[in-house]
Each structure stands twice: as C-alpha cells, then as structure tokens.
Scaffold this active site. Structure first.
Site, mmCIF file in Angstrom:
data_model
loop_
_atom_site.group_PDB
_atom_site.id
_atom_site.type_symbol
_atom_site.label_atom_id
_atom_site.label_comp_id
_atom_site.label_asym_id
_atom_site.label_seq_id
_atom_site.Cartn_x
_atom_site.Cartn_y
_atom_site.Cartn_z
ATOM 1 N N SER A 148 0.842 -1.202 0.000
ATOM 2 C CA SER A 148 0.000 0.000 0.000
ATOM 3 C C SER A 148 0.869 1.241 0.000
ATOM 4 C CB SER A 148 -0.895 -0.005 1.248
ATOM 5 O OG SER A 148 -1.506 1.247 1.433
ATOM 6 N N TYR A 174 -2.812 -0.152 10.201
ATOM 7 C CA TYR A 174 -2.946 -0.839 8.906
ATOM 8 C C TYR A 174 -1.718 -0.584 8.043
ATOM 9 C CZ TYR A 174 -4.143 -1.362 4.007
ATOM 10 O OH TYR A 174 -4.100 -1.693 2.665
ATOM 11 N N LYS A 178 1.571 -3.211 6.619
ATOM 12 C CA LYS A 178 2.088 -3.343 5.264
ATOM 13 C C LYS A 178 3.594 -3.090 5.234
ATOM 14 C CE LYS A 178 -1.803 -4.248 3.123
ATOM 15 N NZ LYS A 178 -2.047 -5.536 2.434
#
Length: 367
Positions: A148, A174, A178
């Site tokens: 991401s 989040y 990643k």
C-alpha cells in the site's frame, strides 16, 4: 495433485501450465485479479476466510467467485480457510504444486486498525508469517504482495516514487502492517537467494469490472471515498461527509491518486510474469501502482454526478487526524520494469463503478 509448470520464463506458449495461489481472492482486488489471471489461462486456486459462504466447504463458493466463473467460463478452486491456520494451509500446498503466490488477504480498514491494532497485527503480520513458513516448507518461494502507498506515510515530496522513505510517519496500524510485511519479505530475500518478492504499493483502487458483475462490496459503512459516493448516488446513504475543505489545494479538499481496479489487476499479472522469470531470483522489488496524477474529493464527486446523472449531497466536516493534503504517485518504474501503465481515466472509474452499483444496489446480496 495439480502439476506446476516449473518453467524459468513465462511466455504465451507455457502460461497455461502456471498454477497460482491467490490469498484473499474473494475480495475486491482479489476477484478482479483472478479474472485477469483466468483470461491468461492461468490455473487459479483461491483461499479466503469467507464467513458468509453457504456451508463453509470448499464447494460452496461465495457469489463473487461464482460471478468470476460466469464471466470467464473457467473454474476456480476455492478453499474457505484463514491464512493463520497453518495446518489447513499445509493441506492446500500438499494438494497443488504452486508456481507462485499472490498474497492479498488482509484486514484493510484504517479506522478499524486504530481501534483494533492487535487484530490487524495478528491477521496481517502473523498470518503472513504463517503463509511464508508453509511456502518455505513446500519450496514455493515466489510471492507477489499486496502492499500500500500508506507505507510512505506523510509525503515528503510529490509525486512519490519508490525511493521515498518508508515506515516513517505512517499514520495508522494498517499502514504499519504493510510496512512490516515488506521488511519481513526484504529480510527473507536477503537471507535466501531462492526467494523473490514483488511488493505492489497501491494508491486508491476504484471502479469495477466493465460488465457490472463484480465490484467493491464493503461491509457496513464504506471506508473509502468512491464506494461511499456510489452508495449516496444509489440512495443507500443520504449524503457524503467530506473531511476538510481547508487544505492547501485548488478546491480545499484532499487530493489522491485513484487507479481503476482493472488497471490494478493488470499490474498483478505483469508482476506475476516478472516473478516467474529466472532473472527475478533472489530479488526484493517494490512498484507503485497508480494513475500518476491526483484528483480532489470534489473532482470525484463532480465526475460521479456527471456519469450517474444523480446529485451527490455533500456535508463538509472537520479534517481527520492523519490525513494529508495531497498524495499521488510516480509509476515510471513499473512502466520501465513491468511494462505496465494505468490507461483508464477517472471518468472510466466512475462509469464502471456506477454500472456496478446501479445493477447491484446492495452489492452481492442484491440478487
């Protein structure tokens, strides 16, 4: 047991013998990627933790995969398991000989990750480690990873290229999952030259398959702009909350890089071809996948109003913590090394998203 191709270079003559495992293959990115792989005659096996399948067995495919099969006329092997379940994964790897894995399975809500960080670290990071351990035990050492643009944190310059620092000022758990997974993969490829990994740093995937048969179907209130706009247009929600209209941008709203989901799916196929070539051994590579330019929130709203013929009610509210004014990509590396470039416009994104939403007002539960 399905036989793998074991080839060193993938071309038109031998691609039909390629066997690919797609984790998270029932989701938004997953279904469109599976369609692209099937169009290339790749044999696809999907694992996903899908609670709403009819019986929870291998034969009870969710509607998203059923529609993928209808679109392509090809079968998808589906196994309803969680990637954190190492024993179940072992059985899958015992049953097939995979050439590579496309790893998409992850929890992905930025807001939820701030409330439930342990769930995100357990599922995204620990689940990936379990997957990698099973891959290692079966000598499957090629991985395309769904990363991401959040790994870049607050942009230090625009457009963002792959040389931009990662892991600093990442604003949510989040994004940190990643980043941590990218670093795990980097260490793995450094430690063992048989491993190779390609990390695809998405910007903002939007749109749907042009057929209107598959698209984004968020559970609950959408976390992203485009599906929220679409639900307002179709009448599921009364208005769009726009977080901040006082940014240093032309219209005061945040600017982001949006990429059509089919361009993203083609990026996965380009990465898969590269990683199956012998020159990718022992490599860790990262590529941006975006349109390469930014659009504001109001740009998206106006475009969606134009293609849908519907008025989108907007309510301006306070900025959200962690949001930046502008973020958009430099994708020249993917162009030069993957021979990939996004080709679909914002109008294409809105048109295909509206077709999906208007045909399926309640997502996959519509019919």
């Amino acid at each position: 047991m399905a036989e793998s191709s074991t080839q060193e270079n993938v071309g038109e003559d031998n691609v039909a013998s390629v066997v690919v495992l797609v984790t998270g293959g029932c989701g938004y990115v997953g279904t469109h990627t599976v369609v692209r792989l099937l169009e290339q005659n790749v044999q696809v096996v999907v694992v996903d933790n899908v609670a709403w399948t009819t019986e929870g067995t291998e034969d009870s495919k969710p509607k998203s995969l059923q529609r993928v099969e209808e679109l392509t006329g090809k079968a998808v092997a589906f196994h309803n398991i969680d990637i954190s379940n190492g024993d179940a994964l072992e059985k899958i790897f015992d049953s097939y000989r995979f050439d590579c894995v496309i790893h998409l399975a992850a929890l992905k809500s930025v807001g939820d990750s701030c409330r439930l960080p342990l769930d995100y670290y357990r599922n995204n990071v620990a689940g990936t480690v379990t997957l990698l351990e099973v891959m290692k035990s079966h000598q499957v050492k090629k991985l395309v990873f769904s990363s991401s643009a959040t790994v870049y944190g607050e942009p230090q310059y625009l457009p963002i290229n792959e040389e931009h620092v990662t892991g600093q000022k990442v604003t949510n758990p989040y994004g940190r999952t990643k980043y941590f997974i990218e670093e795990i993969l980097r260490d793995l490829c450094t430690s063992d030259p048989e491993w190779s990994a390609i990390c695809l740093r998405y910007f903002n995937p939007v749109g749907a398959h042009p057929s209107g048969r598959i698209g984004e179907d968020p559970a609950g209130v959408p976390c992203n702009l485009m599906p929220y706009v679409a639900q307002v247009a179709v009448g599921r929600r009364p208005k769009l909350a726009v977080y901040g209209n006082d940014y240093p941008t032309p219209d005061g709203t945040g600017i982001r890089d949006y990429i059509h989901i089919m361009d993203l799916a083609e990026g996965h196929w380009a990465a898969t071809k590269k990683i199956l070539q012998n020159g990718s051994k022992g490599s860790w590579l990262a590529y941006n996948l975006g349109l390469g330019r930014g659009y504001s929130v109001l740009d998206v709203v106006k475009c969606f109003e134009s293609v849908s013929g519907r008025s989108i009610a907007v309510d301006f509210v306070c900025r959200r913590d962690g949001d930046v004014a502008s973020s958009y990509s430099d994708c020249s590396l993917a162009s030069s090394q993957l021979d990939w470039k996004a080709s679909r416009t914002l109008t294409d994104m809105c048109t295909d998203m509206w077709r999906w939403q208007s045909i399926n007002p309640n997502g996959y539960q519509s019919n």
